[in-house]
Design an enzyme around this catalytic site. Sequence first.
Site, PDB file in Angstrom:
ATOM      1  N   HIS A   1       8.877  12.584   2.795  1.00 41.00           N
ATOM      2  CA  HIS A   1       8.188  11.546   2.005  1.00 41.00           C
ATOM      3  C   HIS A   1       7.379  12.125   0.851  1.00 41.00           C
ATOM      4  O   HIS A   1       6.944  11.393  -0.031  1.00 41.00           O
ATOM      5  CB  HIS A   1       7.267  10.726   2.918  1.00 41.00           C
ATOM      6  CG  HIS A   1       8.025   9.865   3.881  1.00 41.00           C
ATOM      7  ND1 HIS A   1       8.189   8.516   3.711  1.00 41.00           N
ATOM      8  CD2 HIS A   1       8.704  10.167   5.014  1.00 41.00           C
ATOM      9  CE1 HIS A   1       8.921   8.022   4.692  1.00 41.00           C
ATOM     10  NE2 HIS A   1       9.238   9.009   5.505  1.00 41.00           N
TER      11      HIS A   1
ATOM     12  N   ASP B   1       2.787  13.140  -6.521  1.00 40.53           N
ATOM     13  CA  ASP B   1       2.983  12.164  -5.451  1.00 40.53           C
ATOM     14  C   ASP B   1       4.470  12.033  -5.180  1.00 40.53           C
ATOM     15  O   ASP B   1       5.268  11.996  -6.127  1.00 40.53           O
ATOM     16  CB  ASP B   1       2.417  10.799  -5.909  1.00 40.53           C
ATOM     17  CG  ASP B   1       1.827   9.985  -4.769  1.00 40.53           C
ATOM     18  OD1 ASP B   1       2.251  10.178  -3.620  1.00 40.53           O
ATOM     19  OD2 ASP B   1       0.939   9.153  -5.047  1.00 40.53           O
TER      20      ASP B   1
HETATM   21  P1  ADQ Z   1       0.726   7.896   0.883  1.00 38.88           P
HETATM   22  O1  ADQ Z   1       0.256   9.189   0.315  1.00 38.88           O
HETATM   23  O2  ADQ Z   1      -0.098   7.343   1.969  1.00 38.88           O
HETATM   24  O3  ADQ Z   1       2.251   7.986   1.366  1.00 38.88           O
HETATM   25  P2  ADQ Z   1       1.386   5.517  -0.861  1.00 38.88           P
HETATM   26  O4  ADQ Z   1       2.830   5.594  -1.086  1.00 38.88           O
HETATM   27  O5  ADQ Z   1       0.637   5.056  -2.054  1.00 38.88           O
HETATM   28  O6  ADQ Z   1       0.741   6.887  -0.416  1.00 38.88           O
HETATM   29  O7  ADQ Z   1       1.114   4.513   0.314  1.00 38.88           O
HETATM   30  C1  ADQ Z   1      -0.175   4.096   0.639  1.00 38.88           C
HETATM   31  C2  ADQ Z   1      -0.106   2.793   1.442  1.00 38.88           C
HETATM   32  O8  ADQ Z   1      -1.385   2.538   1.996  1.00 38.88           O
HETATM   33  C3  ADQ Z   1       0.265   1.606   0.578  1.00 38.88           C
HETATM   34  O9  ADQ Z   1       1.195   0.806   1.260  1.00 38.88           O
HETATM   35  C4  ADQ Z   1      -1.060   0.867   0.380  1.00 38.88           C
HETATM   36  O10 ADQ Z   1      -0.952  -0.539   0.313  1.00 38.88           O
HETATM   37  C5  ADQ Z   1      -1.830   1.243   1.614  1.00 38.88           C
HETATM   38  N1  ADQ Z   1      -3.265   1.276   1.298  1.00 38.88           N
HETATM   39  C6  ADQ Z   1      -3.871   2.058   0.386  1.00 38.88           C
HETATM   40  N2  ADQ Z   1      -5.181   1.780   0.345  1.00 38.88           N
HETATM   41  C7  ADQ Z   1      -5.397   0.805   1.244  1.00 38.88           C
HETATM   42  C8  ADQ Z   1      -6.560   0.100   1.684  1.00 38.88           C
HETATM   43  N3  ADQ Z   1      -7.783   0.345   1.196  1.00 38.88           N
HETATM   44  N4  ADQ Z   1      -6.407  -0.815   2.632  1.00 38.88           N
HETATM   45  C9  ADQ Z   1      -5.195  -1.054   3.162  1.00 38.88           C
HETATM   46  N5  ADQ Z   1      -4.069  -0.434   2.786  1.00 38.88           N
HETATM   47  C10 ADQ Z   1      -4.173   0.489   1.849  1.00 38.88           C
HETATM   48  C11 ADQ Z   1       3.232   9.022   1.490  1.00 38.88           C
HETATM   49  C12 ADQ Z   1       3.545   9.791   0.197  1.00 38.88           C
HETATM   50  C13 ADQ Z   1       3.905   8.813  -0.915  1.00 38.88           C
HETATM   51  C14 ADQ Z   1       5.082   7.940  -0.483  1.00 38.88           C
HETATM   52  C15 ADQ Z   1       4.845   7.335   0.897  1.00 38.88           C
HETATM   53  C16 ADQ Z   1       6.108   6.663   1.435  1.00 38.88           C
HETATM   54  O11 ADQ Z   1       2.431  10.586  -0.176  1.00 38.88           O
HETATM   55  O12 ADQ Z   1       4.227   9.514  -2.108  1.00 38.88           O
HETATM   56  O13 ADQ Z   1       5.238   6.893  -1.412  1.00 38.88           O
HETATM   57  O14 ADQ Z   1       4.466   8.335   1.843  1.00 38.88           O
HETATM   58  O15 ADQ Z   1       7.192   7.525   1.421  1.00 38.88           O
END
Ligand code: ADQ
Length: 471
Positions: free
Chosen positions: A162, A370
């Site tokens: 990921h 990312d």
């Molecule tokens: P993450 O680094 O966790 O994922 P991201 O893809 O942005 O990053 O996902 C974060 C998730 O958490 C989103 O679905 C978002 O809605 C949720 N979230 C963030 N802040 C929140 C809050 N305050 N309350 C509730 N929900 C919140 C890792 C990798 C990424 C990749 C994903 C999936 O680092 O690059 O996109 O896996 O493969």
Amino acid sequence: MSNAQFIVVANRLPVDAVVDAEGNRTWRRSPGGLVTALEPVLQANRGTWIGWAGTAGAAPEPFESDGVTLLPVELSENEIFRYYEGFSNASLWPLYHDAVEPRVFRRSWWKSYYEVNERFAEVCAREAAPGAVVWIQDYQLQLVPGMLRERRPDLRIGFFLHIPFPPVELFMQLPHRMEILKGLLGADLVGFQRPLAAQNFLALTRHLLGYRPRGHYVTVDDRLVRADAFPISIDTAANEEVAGTERVRQRAKEIRAELGEPETIFLGVDRLDYTKGIEVRLKAFRELLEDGRLEVPKAVMIQVATPSRERVDQYVALRERVEREVGRINGEYGQVGLPAVHYLHQSFDRYELAALYQAADVMAVTPLRDGMNLVAKEYVASQADNRGALVLSEFAGAAGDLRQAFLVNPHDLTDLKDGFVTAATASADDKMKRMRAMRRYLRKHDVSRWARSFLTALGVPERSAAYNPGS
Ligand code: ADQ
């Protein structure tokens, strides 16, 4: 040997324990695209999900949840510290993200990483039916494909990373780099977010093992291993549905009113992680206020920073730096009752998140690096009226999909500041065209398409239940 035809192996189970006042434990499905995408496949195949239940000590007994068997794997307090917080999150995580923060190596962490990977592989080898499909997730479990193949050569093994996969020069710093590369090569299919990551991986097999990759394939012993890109996405329809509810529309209006109807609301939503570029974002905002290109209260910022990895030193230090910077900006540019930055170190449910997305004029997604970044995609899907503007880092995997965003280089503060101003002052027509195009893209490229294309590439036949359970 058991009878599971389809198995997902991930560090965490897709549920969180909820303990009530009497001390009774129940399980609540954790939100997230991965669970949404895989649940139907798992349900249709008497599938099993193997993962850690989230608390130290003896693992709970296996249990059923929505037609899926959940099989908890035990982690001791010491293993959480060494395997998870240590090798996974203080060694691998920074190194794979271009070392934007220094990586830390400790020999005791590796031993624990190895042992925990072996435990996952053993549980999986025991549970899998002959010829079953196993899909292993992410950087915490890179040794599992190889360990599993040794024990069960009959299985179809897929692995998906990921996060980014680093260029050869960076990967070469990693102690035990050979074991990790060989671990990954145990899979039939190694999936990445972006084509460049797959190329880095194939180049590494040449550099470290002298293999000769051809196209997307490399021959390992007598097997062909494929490395390719499968950009992950969101459940677009579900996001659009939530965004279209009256509750969300009302709440978005309320948020704007509570902030005093500013002209421009900038929004950041991230796990509090140093890869997400929260500090440069705040710095860009502060300098824009300093330069007089933005002014409070016409422009305000909301920064939602979900608590994350709170016991890892680098994350403790990051939180302190971010909170100091927020304090500094508010001290210098806030007014009584009108802070410049609204900082929320909390998690929200998807309705509140959708309302924030809808209230925001400019969404600032500025990671230094990312794998994908789902927040950028969720923001786009939430713009029911095609109104907002997305500022997106070129270093997020999402930049390869959301081409009509206002793309910026977050390592270049001037470019970042200009990107904020350009997005904030773009015409309604320009923003609408961009947003429409991106929303169209996401409707087509959603998370179930991602799961389907990975499984097809893994050779799960199109008509089998594992491929398309809904039909
Ligand atoms: P993450 O680094 O966790 O994922 P991201 O893809 O942005 O990053 O996902 C974060 C998730 O958490 C989103 O679905 C978002 O809605 C949720 N979230 C963030 N802040 C929140 C809050 N305050 N309350 C509730 N929900 C919140 C890792 C990798 C990424 C990749 C994903 C999936 O680092 O690059 O996109 O896996 O493969």
